[in-house]
Write a protein that holds these residues in place. Structure first.
Motif, PDB file in Angstrom:
ATOM      1  N   THR A 105      -3.701  -1.879   5.594  1.00  7.69           N
ATOM      2  CA  THR A 105      -4.193  -1.442   6.903  1.00  7.69           C
ATOM      3  C   THR A 105      -4.274  -2.567   7.944  1.00  7.69           C
ATOM      4  N   ALA A 132      -4.034   6.297   9.416  1.00  4.83           N
ATOM      5  CA  ALA A 132      -3.809   7.659   9.910  1.00  4.83           C
ATOM      6  C   ALA A 132      -4.894   8.046  10.919  1.00  4.83           C
ATOM      7  N   ALA A 190     -10.873   6.826   8.714  1.00  4.35           N
ATOM      8  CA  ALA A 190     -10.610   6.063   9.939  1.00  4.35           C
ATOM      9  C   ALA A 190      -9.727   4.861   9.633  1.00  4.35           C
ATOM     10  N   ALA A 239       1.959  19.056   7.376  1.00  6.03           N
ATOM     11  CA  ALA A 239       2.056  18.069   8.471  1.00  6.03           C
ATOM     12  C   ALA A 239       2.845  16.861   7.971  1.00  6.03           C
ATOM     13  N   ASN A 294       5.367  13.820   7.991  1.00  9.84           N
ATOM     14  CA  ASN A 294       5.892  12.864   8.986  1.00  9.84           C
ATOM     15  C   ASN A 294       7.397  13.000   9.165  1.00  9.84           C
ATOM     16  N   ARG A 303       0.843  -1.194   0.000  1.00  8.48           N
ATOM     17  CA  ARG A 303       0.000   0.000   0.000  1.00  8.48           C
ATOM     18  C   ARG A 303       0.879   1.245   0.000  1.00  8.48           C
TER      19      ARG A 303
END
Ligand code: NAD
Length: 438
Positions: A136, A192, A189, A338, A340, A43
């Motif tokens: 995920t 992240a 949801a 933002a 990482n 992913r």
């Protein structure tokens, strides 16, 4: 990455290597490894399943460890778990460098990863492992399985959460409403969104809120709507944040019902922060906090221009991908990113410098606080809630020092704490310079 492949970098471990993974790890020319970034390429950000061609990500992330935090590149090891791909284009591509098969799943997958982690623990004791760009369910599953056993973290979940938490702290300085008083609606949801909800609520608890109150301040919204208790077959990671509320399928209705102070997008769905949604946020808040984190720019929930235009310039905006400065009421606002990269290199350096055996959530909370503290008022006045990336090495050093201090204080690090921790951390930062002999 696959089609410009010229020379191999890092280690490839394939689905056919069961039973001899430790031998493959032994091929690496040094045992002095500080950080491993590993992916199975399922992913890759914005690109999906790249199979073995996902190796560009561990290589790139480790380059950031070196560039941003000064981790010696000779101590960085990129690893690709080449366990197949579902990408039909790659499976048909004669230039595909990976294993031509569908993905290993289930017990066979778990056993292979277990053999990999065990081999790493044995051959590179104490090394920091960063899981990167796993799908995920695997991302959450592997983190839950290994986080209390060895020194691992997942940047997509925990790094994202920490940079967002830092942004919320800094935004709170502008609004005058500290984190404990914010109400947060997370649009998306997944890794992240759930990661942010987890870290933000644990930061709220540290500020004195009860678990129930903290969770009540964080709401999740996914492709099926607001995550509420009445929903059937919710994954445990979502159920933990499911609120007591009638179902709501529409984001605008959710904003009206929950009256959030902050709306955070991590859905990968572009243009979902529509004009009515942003106007509703602006009607509820003097300074609405709007983070549109989805990458790349084309997937962003709204653009910086839209965020400012539809809130009469009052939004405190941050994005996942960079946006150009925007003119707002005659002055220039530089939207914060933002990224990482503000967090994981500094956390990694702090873990390496302290010899921490595990990476607790607390280390990320501390990293977020440190990043927020290093965001000076002059940046906040310019509308940016993160320091400029040009200061990244200084920022990473500050984060690493705070993380190392926490690791020693909380017993995560063994050994004696250096008297001057800041100098100790700096002494571990690789400088890309040759010595000058006179
Ligand atoms: P993921 O696939 O794990 O989660 C995506 C979530 O979005 C899922 O919960 C899904 O249900 C939800 N979703 C999908 N369509 C939706 C819709 N129409 N309405 C509401 N929710 C919807 O992905 P992830 O790893 O959580 O990443 C999500 C996004 O966040 C990506 O675009 C990624 O680029 C971005 N991201 C940004 C940063 C950053 O800015 N620092 C870091 C990590 C991820």
């Amino acid at each position: 990455f696959g089609h410009i492949f010229r020379r191999s970098r890092g280690l490839y471990i394939t689905a056919e290597d069961r039973g001899r993974i430790a031998n493959i790890l032994k091929n690496w020319p040094t045992r002095d490894v500080a950080v491993i970034v590993v992916t199975d390429g399922e992913r890759i950000l914005g690109l999906g399943d790249l199979g073995a061609h996902g190796m560009g990500i561990p290589i790139g992330k480790l380059s950031l460890y070196t560039a941003c935090a000064g981790i010696d590149p000779a101590r960085c090891l990129p690893i690709m778990l080449d366990l197949g791909t579902e990408n039909e284009t790659l499976l048909r591509d004669e230039l595909y460098t990976g294993l031509v098969r569908h993905r290993l799943r289930g017990q066979a997958y778990d056993e292979l990863v277990e053999e990999f982690v065990t081999g790493v623990e044995h051959l590179f004791p104490g090394v920091l492992i960063q899981f990167e760009d796993f799908a995920t369910d695997n991302a959450f599953g592997l983190l839950a399985k290994y986080r209390d056993r060895t020194c691992v973290f997942n940047d997509d979940i925990q790094g994202t959460a920490a940079v967002t938490l830092a942004g919320l702290h800094s935004a709170g300085r502008i609004t005058g409403r500290p984190l404990a008083e914010q109400r947060i609606l997370l649009f998306g949801a997944g890794e992240a969104g759930c990661g942010i909800a987890g870290l933000v609520t644990s930061a709220m608890r540290a500020l004195g809120l009860t678990e129930a109150v903290a969770r009540g301040r964080c709401w999740l919204f996914d492709s099926k709507g607001l995550v509420v208790k009445a929903r059937e077959s919710l994954k445990p990671r979502k159920r933990a944040f499911a609120g007591e509320h009638p179902p709501i399928a529409d984001l605008l209705e959710a904003v009206a019902a929950l009256r959030p102070t902050a709306l955070i997008g991590a859905s990968g769905q572009p243009k979902t922060f529509t004009e009515p949604v942003l106007r509703a946020m602006a009607a509820l808040n003097q300074r609405p906090i709007i983070f549109a984190l989805s990458n790349p720019t084309s997937q962003s929930e709204c653009t910086a221009e839209e965020a400012y235009a539809w809130t009469e310039g009052r939004a405190i905006f941050a994005s996942g991908s960079p946006f150009s400065p925007v003119e707002v009421a005659g002055s220039t606002v530089v939207p914060g990113q933002a990224n990482n990269a503000y967090i994981f290199p500094g956390v990694g350096l702090g873990v390496v410098a302290s010899g921490a055996r595990y990476v607790s959530d607390e280390l990320f909370t501390v990293a977020a606080n440190a990043l927020a503290q290093m965001t000076e008022d002059r940046y906040l006045h310019a509308g940016t809630i993160f320091p400029p990336l040009t200061r990244i090495r200084e920022v990473s050093h500050g984060i690493a020092t705070a993380v190392a201090a926490k690791a020693f204080d909380s017993g995560l690090a063994v050994g004696k704490r250096p008297d001057d921790l800041s100098a100790h951390v700096r002494s571990m930062m690789y400088e890309p310079a040759y010595p000058v002999y006179t």
